[in-house]
Design a protein around this motif. Structure first.
Motif: not given
Length: 348
Positions: A45-49, A322-324, A333-335, A342-348
């Motif tokens: 559901e969420a993973t991070g950079v 939050q980006l897919p 690149r953003l991170a 804060g944290k850049v989060v990847l979602t499905p």
């Protein structure tokens, strides 16, 4: 075997093929893994950079696997299948896992013993920001430096992923916090109760000494490099330096082990001096190889404490964006831009 059949879905994962710019990341499709004995399959559901991936794409993370591999230090998701010998009631529950690699995928197979339940009411992206960052901050603050009310601590990179959690946990413990960050973050830090210092100042150590002339109880330093000596000198007798990275050498070429070995050498030397000060090089994975059961129970305990602190309002989850998963290059690149809090989060 509990849970819906994974064969109805496909696996999507992001692959780091070698030393590449973020745009060189590749998307790979495959079949969803099946849970073996003692394992679970999690639908991400969420993973991070994290900073680790920024080092890994440069081949600079000191114990990264050989290329190609799927990066992703931690993940939050729902258990969709359980293997033999696993509590079937885990199916459908939201869990968090610390991985080191493998999180940038739609489905992840892990040992059931490594999952930590996420409390009801905590969103996946919120929980994600606090897995590696929260465990790191909690263990450095409470297990290494043993920060107490009335002490003064210095947090370098007070607006960063780990730094922002450290600051909040230290304030919740009743400590006075001096935090370094670029000037644009100072107002937000002041609102939190942090005394900010511009890390670009000519003499950061002198500025901190001006605020704490008698020295400080603890310094948390993710920068490494030459500045680590200044961090050590800021300590009051009996104080603790916790070094947890070498951001200063992120873009260097040459041996990726050398900056860490140099830090370890300094730590060893400083600890042998008879002045009651302590230095640690913190590694969240320390102890796993020797005592896996103890490592897991400590991690579960500490992450549960972090989630409880979030529910109490002691800390807030800082989601920068939050980006897919398919836009992992953009997220990385953003991170790396240094422009987000804060944290850049990847979602499905």
């Amino acid at each position: 075997m509990g849970g819906p059949g994974p064969e109805t879905e496909g696996l999507v994962e992001v692959v780091l093929p070698g030393k590449v710019e973020p745009e060189g990341l590749q998307i790979r499709h495959g079949t969803v893994p099946v849970a073996g004995r003692g394992q679970v399959v999690i639908r991400m559901e969420a993973t991070g950079v994290s900073f680790a991936e920024q080092q890994m794409r440069r081949g600079r993370y000191y114990d990264q696997p050989p290329f190609p591999f799927v990066p992703g230090y931690d993940v939050v998701g729902t258990v969709m299948a359980t293997g033999e010998g696993v509590d079937a009631t885990l199916t459908g529950s939201r869990v968090a896992v610390l991985l080191k690699v493998g999180g940038w995928a739609s489905h992840i197979r892990v040992d059931a013993a490594d999952v930590v339940r996420v409390p009801e009411g905590v969103a996946a992206a919120e929980a994600e920001t606090l897995v590696v960052n929260g465990i790191t901050a909690w263990q450095m603050l409470h297990r290494k430096a043993r920060v107490r009310a009335g002490t003064t601590v210095v947090v370098h990179g007070a607006n960063g992923g780990v730094g922002s959690v450290l600051v909040q946990l230290a304030l919740a413990a009743g400590a006075r916090v001096i935090g370094t960050a670029s000037a644009r973050h100072h107002e937000a830090l002041r609102e939190r109760g942090v005394e900010p210092v511009d890390y670009r100042d000519d003499d950061v150590a002198a500025r901190i000494r001006g605020l704490a002339p008698d020295g400080v109880h603890a310094v948390f330093d993710h920068v490494g490099g030459r500045g680590i000596v200044d961090s050590w000198r800021l300590l009051a007798p009996g104080g603790t330096l916790v070094s947890y990275g070498s951001a200063a050498t992120r873009d260097d070429s040459g041996s990726k082990q050398w900056p860490v070995l140099k830090l370890l050498g300094r730590v060893w030397l400083w600890n042998s001096l008879p002045n009651g000060r302590h230095a640690y090089f913190f590694n969240v994975w320390a102890g796993r190889a020797l005592a896996k059961g103890r490592f897991r129970s400590r991690l579960r305990n500490d992450l549960t404490e972090v989630f409880a602190a979030l529910q109490r309002g002691d800390i807030t989850a800082q989601i920068a964006a939050q980006l897919p998963l398919g836009r992992a290059a953009e997220a990385l690149r953003l991170a790396e831009s240094g422009t987000v809090t804060g944290k850049v989060v990847l979602t499905p």
